[in-house]
Design an enzyme around this catalytic site. Structure first.
Site, mmCIF file in Angstrom:
data_model
loop_
_atom_site.group_PDB
_atom_site.id
_atom_site.type_symbol
_atom_site.label_atom_id
_atom_site.label_comp_id
_atom_site.label_asym_id
_atom_site.label_seq_id
_atom_site.Cartn_x
_atom_site.Cartn_y
_atom_site.Cartn_z
ATOM 1 N N HIS A 181 -2.958 7.158 3.359
ATOM 2 C CA HIS A 181 -1.644 7.316 3.984
ATOM 3 C C HIS A 181 -1.217 6.084 4.772
ATOM 4 O O HIS A 181 -0.313 6.158 5.591
ATOM 5 C CB HIS A 181 -1.637 8.565 4.868
ATOM 6 C CG HIS A 181 -1.844 9.826 4.085
ATOM 7 N ND1 HIS A 181 -2.303 11.000 4.655
ATOM 8 C CD2 HIS A 181 -1.659 10.109 2.772
ATOM 9 C CE1 HIS A 181 -2.391 11.942 3.720
ATOM 10 N NE2 HIS A 181 -2.015 11.416 2.581
ATOM 11 N N CYS A 235 7.650 -4.710 4.792
ATOM 12 C CA CYS A 235 8.934 -4.544 4.097
ATOM 13 C C CYS A 235 8.736 -3.564 2.946
ATOM 14 O O CYS A 235 7.755 -3.659 2.199
ATOM 15 C CB CYS A 235 9.426 -5.885 3.565
ATOM 16 S SG CYS A 235 10.896 -5.753 2.514
ATOM 17 N N CYS A 249 9.616 -6.076 -0.642
ATOM 18 C CA CYS A 249 8.797 -7.240 -1.008
ATOM 19 C C CYS A 249 7.390 -7.183 -0.426
ATOM 20 O O CYS A 249 6.552 -8.035 -0.736
ATOM 21 C CB CYS A 249 9.492 -8.538 -0.608
ATOM 22 S SG CYS A 249 9.461 -8.905 1.176
#
Length: 253
Positions: free
Chosen positions: A126, A134, A137
């Protein structure tokens, strides 16, 4: 078999550990409550106080992203102050002894790494809340950078490389499970001979499938959890007592 008292449970667990050649611990939120990190489902848990923000809502709504980061910053003192508990330290001792090749965890608190596990040997199903990434990317960011940008702009920052949202490096509801972690966990479960589920309610899928996979692959299954789980009936040993008390005797072994 359900241990009727703590002492007999610890003794039986010790015998199973001594007989095993490849132990796979699988940890959930219960191992970290001793460290001051609340779990999710219990009374007073995180989900009883705040509705989880699904991944699609995080992506679609700036307000949801702002709220998500506000919650994370509110939890920072708790995560920053947490130190490995007896359960973490006991597993780290077995790891250093060469009995545990790696650990699979549902936790996001980084405490297994702090306890002594090499980062490459912690399979995080998890994700990890101690840094950000991000969502497009995958560029990583320190939380301090996110907090600075949040304070300066009043809202959640976007990636400096591609302008897409930056999120804690955790897996939210509705977000795809990490392929590499799932693959590694599958291989470890198939090849262990003792699988120890610790502090997990075993209701979150697909993670809850790993104890079944290990059992079906020939491993012995131990469940250590204060509350009953749906997999207790297939376990070779169930220890329904405090995790720290159960694993404490193995610290330093």
């Amino acid at each position: 078999m359900i241990a009727t008292d703590l002492r007999s449970g610890v003794e039986q667990l010790g015998d199973m550990i001594a007989e095993a050649s490849a132990i796979l611990p699988f940890t959930g939120a219960g191992i970290s409550t001793e460290c001051g990190i609340p779990d999710f489902r219990s009374p007073g848990g995180l989900w009883t106080r705040n509705r989880p923000i699904p991944y699609d809502e995080f992506v679609a709504s700036r307000e949801a992203r702002d709220e998500s980061w506000r919650r994370r910053f509110a939890m920072e003192p708790t995560f920053a102050a947490a130190r490995p508990g007896r359960g973490h330290r006991a597993l780290a001792s077995l790891y250093r002894a060469g009995m545990i090749p790696a650990i699979v965890t549902q936790n996001i608190d980084n405490l297994h790494q702090v306890s002594g596990f090499a980062a490459d040997h912690v399979v995080e199903l998890h994700g990890n809340t101690t840094y950000a990434r991000c969502i497009v990317c995958a560029r990583t960011y320190d939380l301090a950078w996110v907090k600075q940008r949040f304070d300066e702009t009043g809202g959640a920052p976007d990636c400096t490389a591609c302008d897409e949202p930056v999120k804690t490096a955790t897996i939210s509801f509705g977000q795809a499970m990490p392929d590499d972690a799932m693959r590694r966990a599958t291989e470890l479960a198939r090849h262990c001979d003792l699988f120890i589920a610790i502090g997990s309610s075993l209701v979150v899928w697909p993670a809850a499938g790993f104890p079944l996979l290990a059992k079906n692959s020939g491993a012995r299954l131990v469940i250590i959890n204060n509350e009953p789980t749906e997999q207790d009936e297939i376990a070779d040993l169930v220890i329904p007592f405090d995790i720290g008390e159960t694993l404490g005797p193995f610290v330093g072994n």
